[in-house]
Write a protein that holds these residues in place. Structure first.
Motif, PDB file in Angstrom:
ATOM      1  N   LEU A 329       0.973  -1.098   0.026  1.00  0.00           N
ATOM      2  CA  LEU A 329       0.014  -0.108  -0.032  1.00  0.00           C
ATOM      3  C   LEU A 329       1.106   1.327   0.134  1.00  0.00           C
ATOM      4  N   SER A 330       1.718   1.143   0.625  1.00  0.00           N
ATOM      5  CA  SER A 330       3.042   2.188   0.832  1.00  0.00           C
ATOM      6  C   SER A 330       3.385   2.746  -0.679  1.00  0.00           C
ATOM      7  N   ARG A 331       3.878   1.563  -1.322  1.00  0.00           N
ATOM      8  CA  ARG A 331       4.346   1.579  -2.681  1.00  0.00           C
ATOM      9  C   ARG A 331       3.154   2.165  -3.627  1.00  0.00           C
ATOM     10  N   ALA A 332       2.047   1.745  -3.609  1.00  0.00           N
ATOM     11  CA  ALA A 332       0.876   2.165  -4.277  1.00  0.00           C
ATOM     12  C   ALA A 332       0.681   3.763  -3.927  1.00  0.00           C
ATOM     13  N   ALA A 333       0.555   4.171  -2.740  1.00  0.00           N
ATOM     14  CA  ALA A 333       0.296   5.604  -2.537  1.00  0.00           C
ATOM     15  C   ALA A 333       1.517   6.447  -2.976  1.00  0.00           C
ATOM     16  N   GLN A 334       2.882   5.825  -3.118  1.00  0.00           N
ATOM     17  CA  GLN A 334       3.860   6.509  -3.819  1.00  0.00           C
ATOM     18  C   GLN A 334       3.824   6.718  -5.092  1.00  0.00           C
ATOM     19  N   ALA A 335       3.389   5.585  -5.984  1.00  0.00           N
ATOM     20  CA  ALA A 335       3.234   5.643  -7.279  1.00  0.00           C
ATOM     21  C   ALA A 335       2.314   6.587  -7.556  1.00  0.00           C
ATOM     22  N   ARG A 336       0.972   6.688  -7.211  1.00  0.00           N
ATOM     23  CA  ARG A 336      -0.025   7.475  -7.493  1.00  0.00           C
ATOM     24  C   ARG A 336       0.398   9.004  -7.241  1.00  0.00           C
ATOM     25  N   LYS A 337       0.972   9.133  -6.222  1.00  0.00           N
ATOM     26  CA  LYS A 337       1.460  10.477  -6.061  1.00  0.00           C
ATOM     27  C   LYS A 337       2.537  11.000  -7.002  1.00  0.00           C
ATOM     28  N   ALA A 338       3.279  10.106  -7.481  1.00  0.00           N
ATOM     29  CA  ALA A 338       4.453  10.204  -8.475  1.00  0.00           C
ATOM     30  C   ALA A 338       3.607  10.590 -10.079  1.00  0.00           C
ATOM     31  N   GLY A 339       2.363  10.133 -10.087  1.00  0.00           N
ATOM     32  CA  GLY A 339       1.741  10.084 -11.590  1.00  0.00           C
ATOM     33  C   GLY A 339       1.976   9.064 -12.315  1.00  0.00           C
ATOM     34  N   LEU A 340       2.446   7.765 -11.629  1.00  0.00           N
ATOM     35  CA  LEU A 340       2.619   6.727 -12.658  1.00  0.00           C
ATOM     36  C   LEU A 340       1.395   5.950 -12.833  1.00  0.00           C
ATOM     37  N   PRO A 341       1.040   5.359 -14.075  1.00  0.00           N
ATOM     38  CA  PRO A 341       0.005   4.303 -14.442  1.00  0.00           C
ATOM     39  C   PRO A 341      -0.119   3.388 -13.416  1.00  0.00           C
ATOM     40  N   PRO A 342      -1.552   2.827 -13.305  1.00  0.00           N
ATOM     41  CA  PRO A 342      -1.785   1.889 -12.319  1.00  0.00           C
ATOM     42  C   PRO A 342      -1.058   0.388 -12.718  1.00  0.00           C
ATOM     43  N   ALA A 343      -0.822  -0.384 -11.670  1.00  0.00           N
ATOM     44  CA  ALA A 343       0.159  -1.391 -11.886  1.00  0.00           C
ATOM     45  C   ALA A 343      -0.463  -2.629 -12.579  1.00  0.00           C
ATOM     46  N   GLY A 344      -1.940  -2.647 -12.539  1.00  0.00           N
ATOM     47  CA  GLY A 344      -2.684  -3.622 -13.452  1.00  0.00           C
ATOM     48  C   GLY A 344      -2.432  -5.166 -13.005  1.00  0.00           C
ATOM     49  N   THR A 345      -1.795  -5.213 -11.751  1.00  0.00           N
ATOM     50  CA  THR A 345      -1.703  -6.644 -11.341  1.00  0.00           C
ATOM     51  C   THR A 345      -2.649  -7.551 -11.028  1.00  0.00           C
ATOM     52  N   GLY A 346      -3.743  -6.925 -10.928  1.00  0.00           N
ATOM     53  CA  GLY A 346      -4.906  -7.606 -10.270  1.00  0.00           C
ATOM     54  C   GLY A 346      -5.099  -8.076  -9.021  1.00  0.00           C
ATOM     55  N   ALA A 347      -4.031  -7.424  -8.229  1.00  0.00           N
ATOM     56  CA  ALA A 347      -3.990  -7.740  -6.601  1.00  0.00           C
ATOM     57  C   ALA A 347      -5.413  -7.197  -6.084  1.00  0.00           C
ATOM     58  N   PRO A 348      -5.910  -7.973  -5.033  1.00  0.00           N
ATOM     59  CA  PRO A 348      -6.863  -7.556  -4.273  1.00  0.00           C
ATOM     60  C   PRO A 348      -6.838  -6.031  -3.649  1.00  0.00           C
ATOM     61  N   PRO A 349      -7.817  -5.149  -3.805  1.00  0.00           N
ATOM     62  CA  PRO A 349      -7.662  -3.850  -3.358  1.00  0.00           C
ATOM     63  C   PRO A 349      -7.424  -3.621  -1.745  1.00  0.00           C
ATOM     64  N   LEU A 350      -8.064  -4.592  -1.221  1.00  0.00           N
ATOM     65  CA  LEU A 350      -8.144  -4.471   0.317  1.00  0.00           C
ATOM     66  C   LEU A 350      -7.889  -5.877   0.890  1.00  0.00           C
ATOM     67  N   PRO A 351      -7.325  -5.723   2.265  1.00  0.00           N
ATOM     68  CA  PRO A 351      -6.820  -7.098   2.813  1.00  0.00           C
ATOM     69  C   PRO A 351      -7.844  -7.595   3.316  1.00  0.00           C
ATOM     70  N   LEU A 352      -7.717  -8.527   4.519  1.00  0.00           N
ATOM     71  CA  LEU A 352      -8.921  -9.259   5.183  1.00  0.00           C
ATOM     72  C   LEU A 352     -10.333  -8.424   5.141  1.00  0.00           C
ATOM     73  N   ALA A 353     -11.325  -9.006   4.874  1.00  0.00           N
ATOM     74  CA  ALA A 353     -12.767  -8.305   4.951  1.00  0.00           C
ATOM     75  C   ALA A 353     -13.067  -8.210   6.420  1.00  0.00           C
ATOM     76  N   ALA A 354     -13.707  -7.201   6.716  1.00  0.00           N
ATOM     77  CA  ALA A 354     -14.187  -6.898   7.991  1.00  0.00           C
ATOM     78  C   ALA A 354     -15.802  -6.639   7.855  1.00  0.00           C
ATOM     79  N   HIS A 355     -16.443  -7.417   8.767  1.00  0.00           N
ATOM     80  CA  HIS A 355     -17.953  -7.381   8.739  1.00  0.00           C
ATOM     81  C   HIS A 355     -18.655  -6.425   9.420  1.00  0.00           C
ATOM     82  N   ASP A 356     -17.896  -5.734  10.331  1.00  0.00           N
ATOM     83  CA  ASP A 356     -18.551  -4.626  11.328  1.00  0.00           C
ATOM     84  C   ASP A 356     -17.758  -3.478  11.574  1.00  0.00           C
TER      85      ASP A 356
END
Length: 379
Positions: A329-356
């Motif tokens: 997530l830290s690398r993703a934040a740096q990439a977006r701030k730098a204006g880089l294109p999305p990685a397109g890796t198909g990685a899940p956007p969130l960690p473990l799901a929270a039910h409440d």
């Protein structure tokens, strides 16, 4: 001056209540806890003032018997105090309009004034006939005992019933439950004093001045009630000092929120002037914005974290997933701030799901705990 309550104890309780009322007015007035601008806060303040007047009247009595006019007026002040308990009970149970609340209070106050007049006139008539008040006689008992017992019992019963209703409600906050338990206990003290007074009238036990248990029970009632009054006061002090749970959680989430919203500034919601300073609102808003930022950064997440970076944060094996996600997530934040294109890796956007909300908050707190180390490793 003669009283079953020593001067040290009585003045200490009076001072304790006065300090509590002053602090409550200063800190809690106008807040959600105090609601002074609504009818609840005004009822509490008026009841506290009547408590002080009643205790002062007991201090002015020259004898502990009902023959003393100061004791008779003190009983009237006790009745006036219970009328506010009645109004608070009605307010909590039905939540009526302000006009209805104060109409109920006015009617209850008139009943208390009539009862006080009955006590004073009965005692005056007895003194005029050349004898002392004896509550074991039918006339004196009807004029004084019933005038005190009937409205006092009814008022406290209505209030105790509202406290029981709050305890049965599963949504009642813990602080409100503590206050409800305490107030039911204080009412039980008053009922116990009344039961002993009736026993004294019927059997002569316990021996001593009649109705002497009332000032003792009332003083204990005021002392416990003043302590319960301090619950919102302490809560407000903790809130202003930033020691409440919501504020402490916001401080823990702040570094994570600041970095993620810097990468995705468009998800930051505009400030609400009405609720922006409320810690619970700030925490909810911060949680939503962190979650939104994580969703936006999902497209920028790298497929996996470099092994050297992953080993910079020591975590138990069961927590390696959230540690790995923090690096990505830290690398993703740096990439977006730098204006880089999305990685397109198909990685899940969130960690473990929270039910409440609680589970989600615990997940974000765990992420925020390792965020500084993960950020430093990536940089």
């Amino acid at each position: 001056m003669s009283s079953p309550i020593s001067g040290v104890v009585a003045w200490a309780v009076i001072g304790y209540l006065a300090v509590g009322l002053s602090g409550w007015l200063w800190l809690v007035r106008g807040t959600d806890a105090g609601r002074f601008d609504n009818q609840m806060g005004r009822l509490v303040v008026h009841m506290g003032l009547w408590c002080i007047v009643a205790l002062l009247m007991y201090r002015c009595a020259s004898t502990p018997t009902i023959d003393d006019p100061a004791n008779q007026l003190a009983l009237g002040c006790v009745l006036m105090t219970t009328t506010y308990l009645y109004s608070i009970g009605r307010l909590v149970s039905a939540d009526p309009e302000p006009d209805t609340v104060w109409r109920n209070q006015r009617n209850a106050g008139l009943v208390a004034l009539a009862a006080t007049a009955s006590i004073v006139l009965t005692a005056a008539s007895t003194r005029y006939s050349g004898r002392t008040v004896d509550l074991r006689s039918a006339g004196d008992a009807l004029g004084i005992g019933c005038a005190l017992a009937i409205p006092l019992t009814y008022n406290t019963f209505v209030f105790a019933r509202s406290c029981l209703g709050a305890l049965r409600d599963s949504d009642t906050p813990r602080a409100a439950r503590i206050v409800s338990f305490g107030m039911i206990g204080t009412n039980a003290i008053i009922w116990g004093a009344q039961a002993l007074s009736l026993s004294q009238l019927a059997t002569g036990w316990p021996d001593g001045p009649q109705l002497s248990l009332v000032p003792v029970a009332f003083t204990l009632f005021v002392a416990i009630g003043s302590t319960l009054l301090a619950v919102p006061l302490v809560a407000e002090l903790m809130l202003r000092a930033g020691m409440d749970r919501a504020t402490r959680t916001c401080r823990r989430l702040l570094p994570l929120w600041r970095d993620l919203t810097a990468a995705v500034p468009e998800i930051v919601m505009p400030a609400d002037a009405r609720h922006g300073s409320d810690p619970a609102t700030r925490l909810l808003r911060m949680t939503v914005e962190i979650r939104d930022a994580m969703l936006h950064l999902g497209a920028y997440l790298p497929a996996e974290t470099d092994e050297a970076q992953r080993n910079t944060v020591r975590e138990p094996e069961w927590n390696r997933g959230i540690t790995d996600y923090a690096h990505r997530l830290s690398r993703a934040a740096q990439a977006r701030k730098a204006g880089l294109p999305p990685a397109g890796t198909g990685a899940p956007p969130l960690p473990l799901a929270a039910h409440d909300f609680d589970a989600e908050l615990a997940l974000l707190i765990g992420l925020a705990r390792i965020w500084p180390q993960a950020k430093a490793a990536v940089e």
